[in-house]
Design a protein around this motif. Structure first.
Motif, short mmCIF file in Angstrom:
data_model
loop_
_atom_site.label_atom_id
_atom_site.label_comp_id
_atom_site.label_asym_id
_atom_site.label_seq_id
_atom_site.Cartn_x
_atom_site.Cartn_y
_atom_site.Cartn_z
N GLY A 159 -4.94 -4.56 6.92
CA GLY A 159 -5.90 -4.08 5.93
C GLY A 159 -7.22 -3.70 6.56
N ASP A 160 -7.68 -4.50 7.53
CA ASP A 160 -8.94 -4.20 8.20
C ASP A 160 -8.83 -2.92 9.02
N ALA A 161 -7.66 -2.71 9.64
CA ALA A 161 -7.46 -1.48 10.41
C ALA A 161 -7.46 -0.26 9.50
N ALA A 162 -6.83 -0.39 8.34
CA ALA A 162 -6.80 0.72 7.39
C ALA A 162 -8.20 1.03 6.87
N LEU A 163 -9.00 -0.01 6.65
CA LEU A 163 -10.38 0.20 6.22
C LEU A 163 -11.19 0.91 7.31
N LEU A 171 0.83 -1.21 0.00
CA LEU A 171 0.00 0.00 0.00
C LEU A 171 0.86 1.25 0.00
N LEU A 172 1.96 1.23 0.74
CA LEU A 172 2.87 2.37 0.74
C LEU A 172 3.50 2.57 -0.63
N ASP A 173 3.98 1.49 -1.22
CA ASP A 173 4.65 1.61 -2.51
C ASP A 173 3.69 2.02 -3.62
N MET A 174 2.41 1.70 -3.45
CA MET A 174 1.40 2.09 -4.43
C MET A 174 0.93 3.53 -4.22
N GLY A 175 1.35 4.14 -3.10
CA GLY A 175 0.91 5.50 -2.81
C GLY A 175 -0.49 5.59 -2.24
N LYS A 176 -1.02 4.44 -1.79
CA LYS A 176 -2.38 4.44 -1.24
C LYS A 176 -2.41 5.02 0.18
N ILE A 177 -1.30 4.88 0.91
CA ILE A 177 -1.20 5.46 2.24
C ILE A 177 0.17 6.13 2.38
N THR A 178 0.26 7.06 3.32
CA THR A 178 1.52 7.75 3.61
C THR A 178 2.17 7.08 4.83
N PRO A 179 3.47 7.33 5.07
CA PRO A 179 4.11 6.78 6.26
C PRO A 179 3.40 7.18 7.54
N ALA A 180 2.90 8.45 7.61
CA ALA A 180 2.18 8.89 8.80
C ALA A 180 0.89 8.10 8.98
N GLU A 181 0.20 7.82 7.88
CA GLU A 181 -1.02 7.03 7.97
C GLU A 181 -0.72 5.60 8.36
N ALA A 182 0.41 5.08 7.90
CA ALA A 182 0.82 3.73 8.28
C ALA A 182 1.01 3.64 9.79
N GLU A 183 1.57 4.70 10.40
CA GLU A 183 1.73 4.74 11.85
C GLU A 183 0.37 4.64 12.54
N ARG A 184 -0.61 5.39 12.04
CA ARG A 184 -1.95 5.36 12.63
C ARG A 184 -2.56 3.96 12.54
N ILE A 185 -2.37 3.34 11.36
CA ILE A 185 -2.92 1.99 11.16
C ILE A 185 -2.26 1.00 12.11
N LEU A 186 -0.94 1.10 12.27
CA LEU A 186 -0.22 0.20 13.15
C LEU A 186 -0.68 0.33 14.60
N ARG A 187 -0.93 1.57 15.03
CA ARG A 187 -1.40 1.79 16.39
C ARG A 187 -2.77 1.13 16.61
N LEU A 220 -10.19 2.95 9.53
CA LEU A 220 -9.81 4.36 9.61
C LEU A 220 -10.24 5.15 8.38
N GLY A 221 -10.75 4.47 7.37
CA GLY A 221 -11.20 5.14 6.15
C GLY A 221 -10.06 5.60 5.26
N LEU A 222 -8.88 5.00 5.42
CA LEU A 222 -7.72 5.43 4.64
C LEU A 222 -7.62 4.72 3.30
N ILE A 223 -8.25 3.59 3.18
CA ILE A 223 -8.26 2.85 1.92
C ILE A 223 -9.66 2.31 1.68
N THR A 224 -9.88 1.75 0.50
CA THR A 224 -11.17 1.16 0.15
C THR A 224 -11.02 -0.34 -0.03
N GLU A 225 -12.15 -1.01 -0.10
CA GLU A 225 -12.14 -2.45 -0.37
C GLU A 225 -11.48 -2.74 -1.71
N ALA A 226 -11.67 -1.82 -2.67
CA ALA A 226 -11.03 -1.99 -3.99
C ALA A 226 -9.51 -1.95 -3.86
N ASP A 227 -8.99 -1.12 -2.95
CA ASP A 227 -7.55 -1.08 -2.73
C ASP A 227 -7.04 -2.43 -2.20
#
Length: 301
Positions: free
Chosen positions: A60-64, A34-50, A66-73
């Motif tokens: 993936g479920d955590a990112a969903l 997701l990072l390499d695809m530009g779907k999330i930023t490093p800061a957003e990755a931190e939020r997802i990890l927390r 938080l509304g940072l990605i979609t099911e299509a992603d």
């Protein structure tokens, strides 16, 4: 999907250093991709990890949540991890009717998967490598059907070659956005080397296309040359599945020359358009030419 712990945060932030080739993608976690695809930023990755650590959710479920990605992603990432790439709307500039590229989880694609399964059982696992795809009318959708079928074979991991053997009204170069300066006609005429004009389609796994090439004044004669048999034997050593897109029967008998050399043909009919008598006519002609009719497919798209 891999669940990260906090020690992996630095690896996520430095993900751009990872080479995203086919073999490495399968080993990467969903967060890295997701990072390499530009779907999330490093800061957003931190939020997802927390959130992942707090709730025990998968990344993936955590990112969903938080509304940072979609099911299509998520589906797109999974397609990369499992070597099942597809295109988002607007990518590739292919016609939308290439449904296995743009709608890989739709009902229409199940039709192509079902046809693929039958052909694998009835034809390709029996030692055959090549198959002619035929129809009666030029507007039966044969070229798009064959293009979709070639893609689903490549998604199975089969080394697939789609040959545009319609030397009068070729379409595959338009479907896949290829130049048509040289192709099958040039190879059969001795004007080009086969492995220099085959085009690898990078958008899909293990898919190559041989365009028709220059439109010759003698297409049927070219297809009947001994060079065609030599070509077919060469390609059988390099590919697992070879599909020939052919001229409609109502426009000429070119498909008979191809089917006689591949030993088999699949007939495509269009619902409410192709007449039963026309299908019977194709069937009889193919059998007379010594080709086995592997089956027939009725399409309505």
């Amino acid at each position: 999907m891999t669940i990260y712990d906090s020690s992996e945060t630095d690896q996520l932030n430095n993900s751009s250093a990872v080479a995203m080739n086919s073999s490495s993608v399968r080993k990467l976690s969903i967060g890295r991709i997701l990072l390499d695809m530009g779907k999330i930023t490093p800061a957003e990755a931190e939020r997802i990890l927390r959130l992942q650590k707090e709730s025990g959710l998968r990344f993936g479920d955590a990112a969903l949540k938080l509304g940072l990605i979609t099911e299509a992603d998520i589906q797109q990432v999974l397609s990369q991890q499992f070597d099942y790439p597809y295109l988002l709307p607007g990518q590739g500039n292919h016609p939308p009717e290439l449904v296995v590229a743009y709608q890989p989880f739709g009902a229409q694609v199940e039709v192509f998967r079902a046809v693929r399964s039958q052909l694998m059982l009835r034809w390709f696992t029996a030692g055959h490598k090549a198959l002619a795809i035929t129809s009666y009318n030029p507007n039966d959708g044969l070229s798009l059907f064959t293009a979709n079928l070639a893609i689903v074979f490549s998604q199975l991991g089969e080394r697939t070659l789609l040959i545009d053997a319609n030397l009068r009204y070729p379409q595959q170069h338009d479907i896949f956005n290829l130049k048509n300066k040289q192709g099958l006609s040039d190879v059969l005429a001795g004007r080009a080397d086969i492995f220099e004009v085959i085009c690898k389609i990078d958008s899909f796994v293990d898919l190559s296309v041989l365009p028709a090439g220059a439109l010759p004044p003698n297409p049927l004669e070219l297809l009947n040359r001994p060079a065609f048999d030599v070509l077919n034997a060469q390609l059988a050593n390099q590919f697992d599945v070879i599909l020939y897109d052919t001229l409609a029967f109502s426009s000429g008998v070119d498909a008979l020359a191809i089917a006689a050399r591949t030993d088999g043909a699949l007939i495509v009919a269009h619902k409410n358009h192709t007449r039963i008598n026309d299908i019977n006519d194709i069937n009889e002609q193919l059998k007379s030419a010594g080709a086995e009719v592997v089956g027939s497919v009725l399409i309505d798209f």
